[in-house]
Every structure is written in C-alpha cells, then in structure tokens.
Design a protein around this motif. Structure first.
Motif, PDB file in Angstrom:
ATOM      1  N   UNK A  53     -11.900  29.446  -4.494  1.00  0.00           N
ATOM      2  CA  UNK A  53     -11.586  30.621  -3.586  1.00  0.00           C
ATOM      3  C   UNK A  53      -9.949  30.814  -3.808  1.00  0.00           C
ATOM      4  N   UNK A  54      -9.918  32.251  -3.738  1.00  0.00           N
ATOM      5  CA  UNK A  54      -8.434  32.645  -3.824  1.00  0.00           C
ATOM      6  C   UNK A  54      -8.412  34.084  -2.816  1.00  0.00           C
ATOM      7  N   UNK A  55      -7.248  34.470  -2.381  1.00  0.00           N
ATOM      8  CA  UNK A  55      -7.171  35.592  -1.471  1.00  0.00           C
ATOM      9  C   UNK A  55      -6.813  35.275  -0.021  1.00  0.00           C
ATOM     10  N   UNK A  56      -6.692  36.397   0.590  1.00  0.00           N
ATOM     11  CA  UNK A  56      -6.142  35.958   1.762  1.00  0.00           C
ATOM     12  C   UNK A  56      -7.407  35.803   2.860  1.00  0.00           C
ATOM     13  N   UNK A  57      -8.558  35.716   2.442  1.00  0.00           N
ATOM     14  CA  UNK A  57      -9.604  35.597   3.375  1.00  0.00           C
ATOM     15  C   UNK A  57     -10.307  34.203   3.395  1.00  0.00           C
ATOM     16  N   UNK A  58      -9.556  33.088   2.751  1.00  0.00           N
ATOM     17  CA  UNK A  58      -9.950  31.806   3.014  1.00  0.00           C
ATOM     18  C   UNK A  58      -8.539  31.001   2.538  1.00  0.00           C
ATOM     19  N   UNK A  59      -8.605  29.700   3.141  1.00  0.00           N
ATOM     20  CA  UNK A  59      -7.270  28.884   3.034  1.00  0.00           C
ATOM     21  C   UNK A  59      -7.109  28.546   1.817  1.00  0.00           C
ATOM     22  N   UNK A  60      -6.034  28.270   1.290  1.00  0.00           N
ATOM     23  CA  UNK A  60      -5.755  27.903  -0.085  1.00  0.00           C
ATOM     24  C   UNK A  60      -5.648  26.553  -0.055  1.00  0.00           C
ATOM     25  N   UNK A  61      -6.526  26.116  -1.216  1.00  0.00           N
ATOM     26  CA  UNK A  61      -6.739  24.852  -1.435  1.00  0.00           C
ATOM     27  C   UNK A  61      -5.350  24.091  -1.958  1.00  0.00           C
ATOM     28  N   UNK A  62      -5.167  22.864  -1.555  1.00  0.00           N
ATOM     29  CA  UNK A  62      -3.929  22.192  -1.949  1.00  0.00           C
ATOM     30  C   UNK A  62      -4.310  20.988  -2.745  1.00  0.00           C
ATOM     31  N   UNK A  63      -5.200  20.190  -2.169  1.00  0.00           N
ATOM     32  CA  UNK A  63      -5.663  18.516  -2.913  1.00  0.00           C
ATOM     33  C   UNK A  63      -6.569  18.181  -2.099  1.00  0.00           C
ATOM     34  N   UNK A  64      -7.181  16.961  -2.898  1.00  0.00           N
ATOM     35  CA  UNK A  64      -8.596  16.426  -2.132  1.00  0.00           C
ATOM     36  C   UNK A  64      -8.734  15.011  -2.628  1.00  0.00           C
ATOM     37  N   UNK A  65      -9.176  14.223  -1.768  1.00  0.00           N
ATOM     38  CA  UNK A  65      -9.706  12.584  -2.270  1.00  0.00           C
ATOM     39  C   UNK A  65     -11.107  12.537  -2.084  1.00  0.00           C
TER      40      UNK A  65
END
Length: 465
Positions: A53-65
């Motif tokens: 997802x991208x854009x202002x209508x969803x939180x920006x992904x940073x990392x995951x485990x």
C-alpha cells in the motif's frame, strides 16, 4: 519502546530509533495456546498487504518479522484521532457526518484502486489525520486481489465485526468492494442517529436478517436528516450489492455535491420495507445462483468516472458537438459510468475579477446552466451526471487536481486551442500530467482548407486557453 494499547489480538508499542523520526508503531500479535487461529492468519495477511500500500490513506510500512522468532509489523505512527471517540458523541452534527463520509469514501476509493478491499470498516479502524484527510488501519481481515486469500481458504465462518458485516460477507463472499460501502453506510447511519441500523447481533441467524431486511430510515431517529443524506446512506445499505453505489469514488462524488444527488423513493421513506418485500428478498436470496467473483479492477472498469472538460459558448458550439459525440460513445460502452461535466472560469492572478458577465448574469451560475444544457443532449439519466464549475488562474492545474481528488478514470477534452490548429496548452498539460486516461478530441478539418493552411477558429471561452 512504550506500550500504548493492549487489544484482544495484538499489542501496540510506540517505538523509535536513532535514525527514525518521528516514532513508529510496532504491532505484535498475542499468541496463546487455544487462541483462535484467525488472529494468526489475519496477522499474516496484514504482513502481506501493508507493504503493497502507498499514499496517505494507509499507514506506511517500515519493517516486519516472521513467525519463526517474533512476528511483528512496524508502520507509520499516524498523528491524529481514531473515529472511535466519535461514538460517545453520536449523534453528530450533519456537517461532521458528511465530512467523515467524504473522507472515508476517498480513502476506500484509493484502497480499491490498489486492489485491496478492507472488509472491516468501522470507527476504530479510521484515523482522522491531524493535517486533514482520513486513513484506514488494521488490514488483518482485508483481501488483496493479487494475493492468496488465506482467510477464505482456511475458514468457513463469516469474518468481520457483526454490526458492520455486509450481506455478502455473511455468505462468505470476500470479493466485493461494495462490502466496504455497506460498512461505511452503517457507520454514517450510527454517527448520524446514535443507533446502529442492524443492532449488535452475534449469532449467525441474527446476522442473516440483513440479507433481506433493510433498516428503519435514518429520519425516524433523526428528524432533521436531509433527504439527500438519507438517500446516500440507504443507497449504501441496500441488501443487494448490485443496488448499492458501484464504486467508492461515485459515493464520494455524491457526498461532495449533495445538491446534485438525484432523489429516489429512499429519500422519502419513513419506514423500513414491508414484510412482503422482505419475504421476496428472502425467497430470491434462498434460490439465487452462486455469485461469480469479479476482480476489483473489473468492477471499477465497469463503473468509471468520466470527466468532460468543457469549453462552452456560442463560439465553440461545433467543438461541443464533437466532444459530446465522443463522450456519448464512452458512456454507452460502460452503462455504470458517472459523468462529471467540468468547466473552468479563468481568474486573474493579480486583479479582482468580476463575478458577472457583460449582461449582469452570475458567471458561475451561467457556466453551470451551460454545462447541464450540454449534458442534456447526451440523453443520459440525470443520476449519471454532475456539473461542476471551477475558478482558477491555472485551468490545467485545476482540472488535473479535480481529476486526482475525485478518482476520475478518463478525461475527455478538445485538443484544439481555438486560436490555432493543433493541441492547445491546457489539453497538452492535461495529456502529460493527468493521473488517468486522457482522450484528446480533434474537430474535423474543413475540406476546403488546403495543405498547410491555417484553419481559422473562434477564441476559446471556458478554459481560458
């Protein structure tokens, strides 16, 4: 690291790092023996969907485990407030309900354009950003058209939050973006009236009632509810998905221009449908054929928003005819399309412009009347057409912004400048910068014009080219 929330399925922590500013949110699932496996699978789905997802209508992904050690997701910390706090203040002022409706519809239109259906739209999953606009969070129950739907593959029960579940979700169909419009309708009904339209059922039998029962009209609980707002909410809450708004973009366009909404019997209802009508729905649903899944892209393509950039006036009647012929062919190819007829009044950057024409008529109203008169020649139902007049010193930028903000799928504009043959500067910029398909329409050249001759044309009126 600071723990900020403990939910039934996950912990939320505010985290930071020397190279990270501002702080982010870390989400970690709660996994215990005997826990419902949907929490684990839902977390896997969110790990798969959020990075796409991208854009202002969803939180920006940073990392995951992953689950081999400690599963987690790190994402943008959205500065703002959840709509969950609005519940305690419902019923809200009508203007606030409409603002929320427009903002969430825009967020859903953006999400659907990225091939994702949220499937758990409710106040706690909507954030009003501090700087304006709305974002959706918690994609654990969501579906991405281009990814495996692990939840549908592994579970046989309806998934979601009871009061907001759409009829098709109850039937375990997770492929229809109109489910999100139904949930938004539930949310707007509740924020407007303080009453949930279907209560808070927990048993499947009670949930199933909404397959054939419609809610009491909002005006029964909120007498000052305007007819157009009741029209919109009940349109979202139709038991049959085919009778709802086909796309979130079309819903947002209606909410942003309420004076142009075509009212139907929904607007005048004072009671829920009769027992006989509900019985007919029940019977039709019981013997309905199995729903055929369609991709989100295919559904959007069948119900696009088409924008006709109009340059109207007596001097450009011929160009208007050519433009109308092209628009008519486009609309005929997509019966579910919406047409936005847009004209621009060019304003000066420095001096104060008059709001009246040379005959003392309001220029904005005159352009609106001209746009509607032009659209009447198409012979389309009035519910498919809206007219808009923009005022801007830069017509091309105004048209591009309108297209972007309203999720327009196709722009149709004359490619003639009016003073010379060839593409005018406004059309050229729109063709180069618009966020959607652009159809440039050229008028036929007079047969008597020789090769290399300049074809004389009248000056443009509407776009200020």
């Amino acid at each position: 690291m600071e723990r900020i929330h403990v939910g039934g399925m996950a912990h939320l922590w505010r985290v930071t790092r020397d190279d990270m500013s501002p702080p982010a949110i870390l989400k970690a699932p709660i996994i215990q023996d005997g826990d419902d496996a949907t929490a684990i699978v839902g977390f896997e789905m969110e790990q798969m969907i959020l990075p796409l997802l991208h854009g202002p209508h969803a939180p920006k992904f940073i990392a995951s485990g992953d689950f081999s050690r400690q599963p987690y997701i790190v994402m943008e910390h959205i500065a703002g407030e959840s709509l969950l706090g609005c519940i305690d203040h419902a019923p809200l002022p009508i203007d606030d309900v409409v603002e929320i409706g427009v903002g969430v519809a825009h967020a859903l239109a953006d999400l659907h354009s990225q091939n994702v259906i949220h499937l758990d739209v409710k106040p706690s999953n909507v954030i009003r950003r501090a700087g304006g606009g709305f974002a959706l969070i918690d994609f654990g129950l969501s579906r991405h058209d281009l990814l495996p739907d692990l939840l549908a593959e592994e579970f046989r029960l309806p998934l979601g939050t009871g009061p907001y579940l759409s009829p098709e979700q109850i039937l375990r169909d997770r492929t229809d973006p109109r489910s999100d419009m139904f949930a938004l309708g539930v949310m707007l009904y509740f924020l407007l009236t303080g009453v949930r339209p279907f209560g808070s059922p927990r048993q499947r039998r009670a949930l199933a009632r909404r397959l054939w029962r419609d809610p009491e009209p909002p005006v029964r609980h909120r007498p000052d509810c305007p007819p157009w707002l009741q029209e919109v909410i009940l349109h979202c809450l139709e038991p049959e998905a085919d009778k709802r708004y086909p796309t979130a973009a079309q819903l947002a366009l209606d909410l942003a221009e309420p004076e142009q909404i075509r009212l139907t019997e929904r607007a005048e209802k004072r009671r829920a449908d009769s027992w006989l009508t509900a019985r007919r729905r029940w019977w039709a649903q019981k013997f309905a054929p199995m729903r055929t899944p369609r991709s989100i892209a295919a559904r959007r393509a069948a119900a696009p928003i088409v924008m006709a950039a109009l340059d109207l006036g007596d001097a450009n009647a011929a160009l208007g005819e050519v433009l109308r012929d092209t628009v008519a062919r486009i609309m005929a190819a997509a019966p579910g399309a919406r047409l936005a007829c847009v004209s621009v009044i060019k304003t000066s950057r420095l001096r104060l412009d008059s709001a009246q024409d040379e005959f003392g008529r309001n220029l904005h109203v005159r352009r609106l009347v001209e746009a509607r008169r032009w659209a009447a020649g198409l012979g389309l139902p009035s519910a498919q057409i809206t007219a808009h007049v923009l005022e801007a010193s830069d017509p091309a930028a105004a048209l591009i912004d309108f297209a972007r903000e309203n999720f327009v799928d196709q722009i149709v504009i004359c490619a003639c400048s009016g003073r010379r043959g060839g593409m005018g500067p406004v059309a050229a910029r729109i063709g180069a910068q618009a966020p959607c398909t652009v159809t440039l329409v050229r008028p036929p050249q007079p047969a008597e014009a020789g090769a290399g001759d300049e074809v004389p044309m009248e000056p443009d009126v509407g776009l200020g080219i």
